[in-house]
Design an enzyme around this catalytic site. Structure first.
Site, PDB file in Angstrom:
ATOM      1  N   HIS A  44       0.830  -1.201   0.000  1.00 48.98           N
ATOM      2  CA  HIS A  44       0.000   0.000   0.000  1.00 48.98           C
ATOM      3  C   HIS A  44       0.874   1.265   0.000  1.00 48.98           C
ATOM      4  O   HIS A  44       0.632   2.197  -0.761  1.00 48.98           O
ATOM      5  CB  HIS A  44      -0.884  -0.037   1.243  1.00 48.98           C
ATOM      6  N   GLU A  52      -1.877  -4.909  -4.726  1.00 48.55           N
ATOM      7  CA  GLU A  52      -2.520  -4.379  -3.529  1.00 48.55           C
ATOM      8  C   GLU A  52      -3.966  -4.874  -3.450  1.00 48.55           C
ATOM      9  O   GLU A  52      -4.447  -5.263  -2.381  1.00 48.55           O
ATOM     10  CB  GLU A  52      -2.477  -2.848  -3.558  1.00 48.55           C
ATOM     11  N   ASN A  56      25.856 -24.072   0.572  1.00 48.67           N
ATOM     12  CA  ASN A  56      26.573 -25.284   0.843  1.00 48.67           C
ATOM     13  C   ASN A  56      25.822 -26.169   1.840  1.00 48.67           C
ATOM     14  O   ASN A  56      25.703 -27.371   1.656  1.00 48.67           O
ATOM     15  CB  ASN A  56      27.922 -24.893   1.425  1.00 48.67           C
TER      16      ASN A  56
END
Lengths: 711, 120
Positions: free
Chosen positions: A48, A70, A428
């Site tokens: 918003h 929105e 990793n």
């Protein structure tokens, strides 16, 4: 006219990126099975704000795109729409798109219109596809409510307006005079006040509104314009607006007299007092407006154009603390000045006190200036939720990320440079650490793996730990690979820690197959090099089937270093305190010479190379005899060495100056500093120095042979 | 000159509003959310409140309600900054005691013109 809005863009971009980060992390938090109101509210609020701001600041593309997002979010927030996983994924993509748009706009690059359109279309599709319950009626109803416009395009019409405020009108902060004044701007006006409801003075409640007005308005006015004037009080007053054919002139005479009446009456009413000048104000108001406008124009010009150079946000408390300290420093300085002006020996104590004070203030000031560059590590951590989410999906692994210590502060530069190594370590952990769900189930672990990023301060360092509850690192495998690659000899007998450290050796990748996630060019050796370049260290703790922890230790800042001053002949060197393990006096029975002129020193169960600074840098030293001399045991990149020095001096914080930019790169030296007496001291680069030591050419094997012979 | 309390969680909006108002000669007190605004409202003399609706901690509607019960804010004009899409918020805000609203996006001129209507 107008104020140049672009001056606020830099702030808007900054806060929008923050908003997007919030959206992203909250979207990742979103559990589609049980939606937390607060989470969806946070996401909505961020979207918003971005939409509102981009509209205001003229970023149409962003505001159009965000509008759809929105709307979707609003429907989810109000419970009209269910939150599905595909919707979350689409919203995540939308966040990416908005971020890309903002970045392009910020650097004035063309937008990737194709991608924007594609995602926009998908959002629209989702919006119209799963139609929420009874939205069309609602939408048309609200749009009617906002714009209750009945088009009656009249030219030179007269209106008869009845305006009867309800008694609570003042308590909405509205003022009938304000409304009448605004109305008078639309055309010529005759106003009749209706005093029927006005009670006797004793019964009059000054907080209530008792008056009503009948207004005749003549002019080229649309009814909608009149309605606009009353739009704020629609529910707080009875309002009727009628068009009248021609003016009814007999009301005109009474009108002016009665208006005066109103004003004098209204003095008793709290909000309407001070209003007697109102009518003049109305006439002047357009002039006043112009004045104000030109004033703001000038100030807009005066303000310099915002620069795009990197900025940091600094908490006001930090700035205040600085100002405070500078104030004290100035006081101390003037005090010292006074003492210096007419110095006599009896003032010595005062001078010394002043100097102590000065030292304290300077140190505090330094610490606080450093703090300005400190940012919470959350800046580096924030990207991980998304990263883990995406990689987890990609690998088909269930992973939960836990972050802690996000508020731990770290120098901005260190933060920027630790980002990539951290990403590599986390990748990793996901790739090699966390097992696939079925495998985890088979060995009795919960299906969902956990990765924990933790940061905390320890001494003058920040520690960042990346812990997973995955498979752990198989030391046998590493050993085999290291032998295969010729990194260690077949007979080398390394401790578990040493074996684990081999994964940082260049050219050793533990991945059985190079995947898309890790092992793409950048190896663990680069990770360690990056960390070492920052003056940090990394260690591994790993247990098969239990998990692995990478512990990264970093200095809080790059500009200052805690150092141990050591003397060799007439030269002073600085050894970074973090790298010092211990200092000891050399005992003859622990010294061993091997091939060539390399010397080793036995430190408990290990042999470490002796580094003679006087030889390395070719300087005169007090003594060249090792036995009885001082050895500073240091560690760098997992290797140990003993630096042979003449004397240990004090410890102090030193400001690091680059040798490379002021002179040239010198092997074994990481920088220089200026000491209190004005001389330059070199800061030793421990890993570099250890590498320089002769022993390196003999590789690990000879060392470990010796070590194992000892064991 | 009148003092305006400008409440918005967005720093850029606050900057813009504050810059515009100060340029027109008003004094401005800035607040970052409803809670902040409420505590500032209690310590400073405020002639007009300009508040965003969607804010963390305490939103605009709750702020208006909280202000209206303060004796000093009984009649103070309170304007909400709303968006076209937030029509229902206007109704809610009005019910809470708002004077009126300004619809976002707006430009500085519109802002000043609206404010001039409400305070002198």
């Amino acid at each position: 006219m107008s104020i140049d809005i672009s001056q606020f863009l830099a702030t808007f971009y900054e806060e929008s990126f923050e908003g997007l980060d919030i959206m992203e992390s909250e979207l990742l938090n979103l559990d589609s099975s049980s939606v937390d109101d607060e989470t969806i509210n946070n996401i909505f609020r961020a979207a918003h704000s971005i939409k509102g701001g981009s509209g205001t600041f003229g970023l149409k593309e962003v505001s159009n795109f965000t509008h759809v997002l929105e709307t979707l979010l609003d429907e989810m927030r109000s419970g009209k729409r269910k939150i599905s996983q595909p919707a979350v994924e689409l919203m995540l993509t939308s966040v990416d798109v908005i971020r890309e748009m903002m970045k392009s706009l910020q650097s004035k690059l063309p937008l990737d219109q194709a991608r924007i359109n594609m995602v926009h279309a998908k959002l629209e599709e989702m919006l119209s596809g799963e139609e929420p319950k009874k939205s069309p009626e609602q939408q048309s109803a609200t749009s009617e409510a906002i714009a209750p416009i009945i088009k009656t395009s009249n030219i030179g019409t007269s209106y008869k307006i009845k305006f009867t405020p309800k008694s609570h009108l003042f308590r909405t902060g509205n003022d009938p005079l304000r409304i009448l004044a605004e109305l008078s701007e639309l055309g010529d006006m005759e106003v009749i006040a209706n005093l029927d409801k006005l009670p006797h003075l004793e019964k009059l409640n000054p907080e209530n509104s008792y008056l009503a007005w009948e207004i005749m308005l003549h002019g080229v006015v649309e009814e909608s314009a009149i309605k606009d004037v009353f739009s704020w009080v629609e529910d707080d007053a009875d309002i009727t607006i009628e068009t009248v054919s021609t003016s009814s002139s007999n009301a005109q005479d009474n009108a002016s007299a009665l208006t005066v009446d109103v004003i004098s009456e209204s003095v008793t009413q709290p909000e309407v007092k001070a209003a007697s000048g109102e009518r003049d104000n109305v006439n002047r108001s357009s002039v006043g407006q112009e004045n104000a406008v030109s004033k703001t124009d000038q100030s807009a010009v005066r303000r310099a154009a915002p620069s795009d150079s990197g900025s940091i946000r600094v908490g006001i408390d930090k700035v205040d603390a600085l100002i405070d300290m500078v104030g004290e420093l100035v006081i101390t300085q003037s005090m010292l000045n006074q003492i210096g002006e007419k110095f006599t020996l009896d003032k010595l104590q005062k001078l010394q006190d002043g100097l102590v004070e000065l030292e304290r203030h300077t140190r505090e000031l330094q610490e606080n200036v450093m703090r300005i560059r400190m940012l919470p590590i959350s800046f580096a951590f924030n990207r991980f939720p998304r990263l883990v989410h995406d990689i987890g999906n990609q690998l088909g692994k269930k992973v939960e990320l836990k972050l802690s210590g996000e508020s731990t502060e770290l120098d901005k530069t260190v933060m920027e440079r630790i980002g990539d190594p951290l990403v590599h370590l986390v990748r990793n952990s996901l790739d090699h650490g966390i097992e696939l769900p079925e495998k985890r189930r088979k060995i009795g672990k919960p299906e969902t793996g956990h990765v924990h990023l933790n940061a905390f301060h320890q001494g003058g360092n920040i520690i960042i730990e990346i812990t997973d509850d995955g498979a752990g690192i198989d030391t046998d495998k590493i050993r085999c690979k290291a032998i295969e690659r010729g990194i260690i000899g077949e007979n080398d007998n390394l401790s578990k820690e040493k074996t684990l450290e081999l994964i940082f050796a260049p050219g050793l990748s533990t991945a059985e197959q190079v995947s898309d996630i890790s092992g793409r060019g950048v190896g663990m050796d680069v990770v360690r090099r990056n960390i070492n370049e920052l003056g940090g260290t990394i260690e591994i703790i790993s247990e098969i089937d239990v998990g692995t922890t990478f512990r990264v230790r970093l200095p809080l800042t790059l500009a200052i270093l805690d150092g141990q001053l050591v003397r060799v002949g007439s030269e002073t060197f600085i050894v970074p305190l973090v790298s010092i393990i211990e200092s000891l006096q050399v005992k003859a029975e622990h010294v061993k010479s091997i091939a060539g002129d390399a010397e080793l020193y036995r430190l408990r169960n290990e042999y470490i190379p002796v580094i003679r600074l006087h030889k390395t840098f070719n300087i005169e030293s007090d003594s060249t005899k090792l036995v009885g001399g001082l050895l500073v045991v240091v560690e760098g990149e997992g290797r140990y060495g003993g630096i042979f020095v003449d004397e240990l001096l004090g410890q102090q914080q030193v400001v690091i100056k680059s040798l490379e930019s002021n002179f040239k790169k010198v092997e074994g030296i990481s920088g220089a500093t200026i000491l209190g007496d004005g001389t330059v001291a070199l800061i030793v680069d421990t890993p570099g120095l250890i590498k320089l030591s002769k022993l390196n050419q003999h590789s690990y094997s000879e060392l470990s042979e010796l070590s194992s012979a000892l064991a | 000159m009148p003092t305006i309390l400008a409440v918005d969680d967005s720093a850029s909006m606050r900057q813009m509003v504050s810059f515009t108002l100060k340029g027109a000669g008003y004094s401005v007190v800035e607040a970052v959310d409803g809670q902040d605004a409420l505590s500032k409202a209690k310590t400073a003399k405020i002639d007009l409140v300009l508040t965003d609706v969607n804010m963390p901690k305490m939103d605009g509607i709750a702020l208006i309600k909280a202000l209206r019960v303060l004796p000093t804010f009984k009649f103070t004009p309170i304007l909400m900054l709303t968006t076209e899409s937030g029509a229902e918020k206007k109704v809610e805000g009005k019910a809470a005691g708002a004077t009126g609203w300004i619809v976002k996006p707006f430009n500085p001129d519109q802002l000043l013109a609206t404010i001039k209507k409400v305070i002198r």
